[in-house]
Scaffold this motif. Sequence first.
Motif, PDB file in Angstrom:
ATOM      1  N   SER A   2       0.828  -1.192   0.000  1.00  0.00           N
ATOM      2  CA  SER A   2       0.000   0.000   0.000  1.00  0.00           C
ATOM      3  C   SER A   2       0.870   1.253   0.000  1.00  0.00           C
ATOM      4  O   SER A   2       1.977   1.255   0.535  1.00  0.00           O
ATOM      5  CB  SER A   2      -0.889  -0.005   1.242  1.00  0.00           C
ATOM      6  OG  SER A   2      -1.683   1.148   1.271  1.00  0.00           O
ATOM      7  N   THR A   3       0.362   2.312  -0.601  1.00  0.00           N
ATOM      8  CA  THR A   3       1.142   3.547  -0.647  1.00  0.00           C
ATOM      9  C   THR A   3       0.498   4.675   0.149  1.00  0.00           C
ATOM     10  O   THR A   3       0.790   5.833  -0.076  1.00  0.00           O
ATOM     11  CB  THR A   3       1.340   4.014  -2.103  1.00  0.00           C
ATOM     12  OG1 THR A   3       0.063   4.153  -2.711  1.00  0.00           O
ATOM     13  CG2 THR A   3       2.203   3.036  -2.870  1.00  0.00           C
ATOM     14  N   THR A   4      -0.362   4.340   1.104  1.00  0.00           N
ATOM     15  CA  THR A   4      -0.917   5.383   1.967  1.00  0.00           C
ATOM     16  C   THR A   4       0.138   5.799   2.982  1.00  0.00           C
ATOM     17  O   THR A   4       1.068   5.042   3.297  1.00  0.00           O
ATOM     18  CB  THR A   4      -2.165   4.895   2.725  1.00  0.00           C
ATOM     19  OG1 THR A   4      -1.767   3.867   3.652  1.00  0.00           O
ATOM     20  CG2 THR A   4      -3.235   4.370   1.772  1.00  0.00           C
ATOM     21  N   VAL A   5      -0.010   6.994   3.509  1.00  0.00           N
ATOM     22  CA  VAL A   5       0.936   7.471   4.524  1.00  0.00           C
ATOM     23  C   VAL A   5       0.895   6.550   5.739  1.00  0.00           C
ATOM     24  O   VAL A   5       1.941   6.214   6.306  1.00  0.00           O
ATOM     25  CB  VAL A   5       0.629   8.935   4.920  1.00  0.00           C
ATOM     26  CG1 VAL A   5       1.472   9.362   6.109  1.00  0.00           C
ATOM     27  CG2 VAL A   5       0.873   9.859   3.736  1.00  0.00           C
ATOM     28  N   ASP A 116       0.050  17.005  12.313  1.00  0.00           N
ATOM     29  CA  ASP A 116      -0.304  15.882  11.460  1.00  0.00           C
ATOM     30  C   ASP A 116       0.634  15.932  10.253  1.00  0.00           C
ATOM     31  O   ASP A 116       0.563  16.858   9.447  1.00  0.00           O
ATOM     32  CB  ASP A 116      -1.763  16.037  11.036  1.00  0.00           C
ATOM     33  CG  ASP A 116      -2.259  14.926  10.140  1.00  0.00           C
ATOM     34  OD1 ASP A 116      -1.453  14.092   9.702  1.00  0.00           O
ATOM     35  OD2 ASP A 116      -3.468  14.913   9.859  1.00  0.00           O
ATOM     36  N   ILE A 117       1.523  14.964  10.143  1.00  0.00           N
ATOM     37  CA  ILE A 117       2.502  14.951   9.057  1.00  0.00           C
ATOM     38  C   ILE A 117       1.771  14.719   7.734  1.00  0.00           C
ATOM     39  O   ILE A 117       1.020  13.765   7.597  1.00  0.00           O
ATOM     40  CB  ILE A 117       3.588  13.887   9.305  1.00  0.00           C
ATOM     41  CG1 ILE A 117       4.363  14.250  10.577  1.00  0.00           C
ATOM     42  CG2 ILE A 117       4.518  13.765   8.103  1.00  0.00           C
ATOM     43  CD1 ILE A 117       5.377  13.232  11.025  1.00  0.00           C
ATOM     44  N   VAL A 118       1.967  15.581   6.821  1.00  0.00           N
ATOM     45  CA  VAL A 118       1.352  15.635   5.484  1.00  0.00           C
ATOM     46  C   VAL A 118      -0.179  15.574   5.491  1.00  0.00           C
ATOM     47  O   VAL A 118      -0.789  15.235   4.491  1.00  0.00           O
ATOM     48  CB  VAL A 118       1.943  14.601   4.477  1.00  0.00           C
ATOM     49  CG1 VAL A 118       3.410  14.817   4.270  1.00  0.00           C
ATOM     50  CG2 VAL A 118       1.655  13.176   4.877  1.00  0.00           C
ATOM     51  N   SER A 122      -2.702  10.067  10.204  1.00  0.00           N
ATOM     52  CA  SER A 122      -2.215   8.734  10.576  1.00  0.00           C
ATOM     53  C   SER A 122      -0.777   8.732  11.073  1.00  0.00           C
ATOM     54  O   SER A 122      -0.323   7.743  11.620  1.00  0.00           O
ATOM     55  CB  SER A 122      -2.349   7.771   9.400  1.00  0.00           C
ATOM     56  OG  SER A 122      -1.614   8.258   8.296  1.00  0.00           O
ATOM     57  N   PHE A 123      -0.070   9.832  10.884  1.00  0.00           N
ATOM     58  CA  PHE A 123       1.351   9.917  11.261  1.00  0.00           C
ATOM     59  C   PHE A 123       1.550  11.313  11.829  1.00  0.00           C
ATOM     60  O   PHE A 123       1.239  12.302  11.167  1.00  0.00           O
ATOM     61  CB  PHE A 123       2.213   9.675  10.020  1.00  0.00           C
ATOM     62  CG  PHE A 123       3.697   9.566  10.275  1.00  0.00           C
ATOM     63  CD1 PHE A 123       4.196   8.922  11.383  1.00  0.00           C
ATOM     64  CD2 PHE A 123       4.594  10.112   9.380  1.00  0.00           C
ATOM     65  CE1 PHE A 123       5.567   8.807  11.603  1.00  0.00           C
ATOM     66  CE2 PHE A 123       5.960  10.010   9.577  1.00  0.00           C
ATOM     67  CZ  PHE A 123       6.435   9.352  10.697  1.00  0.00           C
ATOM     68  N   TYR A 124       2.037  11.384  13.079  1.00  0.00           N
ATOM     69  CA  TYR A 124       2.072  12.644  13.787  1.00  0.00           C
ATOM     70  C   TYR A 124       3.451  12.947  14.367  1.00  0.00           C
ATOM     71  O   TYR A 124       4.211  12.033  14.667  1.00  0.00           O
ATOM     72  CB  TYR A 124       1.057  12.622  14.953  1.00  0.00           C
ATOM     73  CG  TYR A 124      -0.336  12.263  14.517  1.00  0.00           C
ATOM     74  CD1 TYR A 124      -1.188  13.238  14.007  1.00  0.00           C
ATOM     75  CD2 TYR A 124      -0.806  10.954  14.593  1.00  0.00           C
ATOM     76  CE1 TYR A 124      -2.463  12.918  13.582  1.00  0.00           C
ATOM     77  CE2 TYR A 124      -2.079  10.625  14.174  1.00  0.00           C
ATOM     78  CZ  TYR A 124      -2.915  11.613  13.670  1.00  0.00           C
ATOM     79  OH  TYR A 124      -4.175  11.287  13.260  1.00  0.00           O
ATOM     80  N   VAL A 125       3.702  14.228  14.589  1.00  0.00           N
ATOM     81  CA  VAL A 125       4.848  14.670  15.352  1.00  0.00           C
ATOM     82  C   VAL A 125       4.296  15.506  16.488  1.00  0.00           C
ATOM     83  O   VAL A 125       3.382  16.321  16.301  1.00  0.00           O
ATOM     84  CB  VAL A 125       5.876  15.475  14.500  1.00  0.00           C
ATOM     85  CG1 VAL A 125       5.249  16.728  13.903  1.00  0.00           C
ATOM     86  CG2 VAL A 125       7.112  15.813  15.321  1.00  0.00           C
TER      87      VAL A 125
END
Length: 129
Positions: A2-5, A116-118, A122-125
């Motif tokens: 898969s290419t989702t973040v 929220d990264i990009v 689903s991916f956070y800093v």
Amino acid sequence: MSTTVAAIAAEAFTAVAAELPDVIKACTLTHVTQGTYNATTGSYGETTTTATGRALITTGSSSEGVGSATIKDMFPNYVAGPADLVIFLEGLSMAPQENDTLTIGGVVRTIKAAGDIVGAASFYVVIAV
């Protein structure tokens, strides 16, 4: 593949954990929502929501940031302190927010800033103390 973040972040965290097992840590994000006022008790109710995921505390985490990106670059309105940690999070079912708590390895930290990264939800800093 898969290419989702979310999928890419999960694969990256899994690969790092396989090679460096002490780097990626399980975490619990806790959010408390104030409920309605109870006139009898004179207090507000609270609802606690938790989500589990994985965390990566950046090496030498400090007010210096990560690589060439400083905390000021990531969070321009945030004034960084010496105890601030930069932490990347993945696998959570809810987004981290300011004043949520993050438990990693039995240590509870308070989130002071979250991004929220990009914009993928689903991916956070986060910056936490």
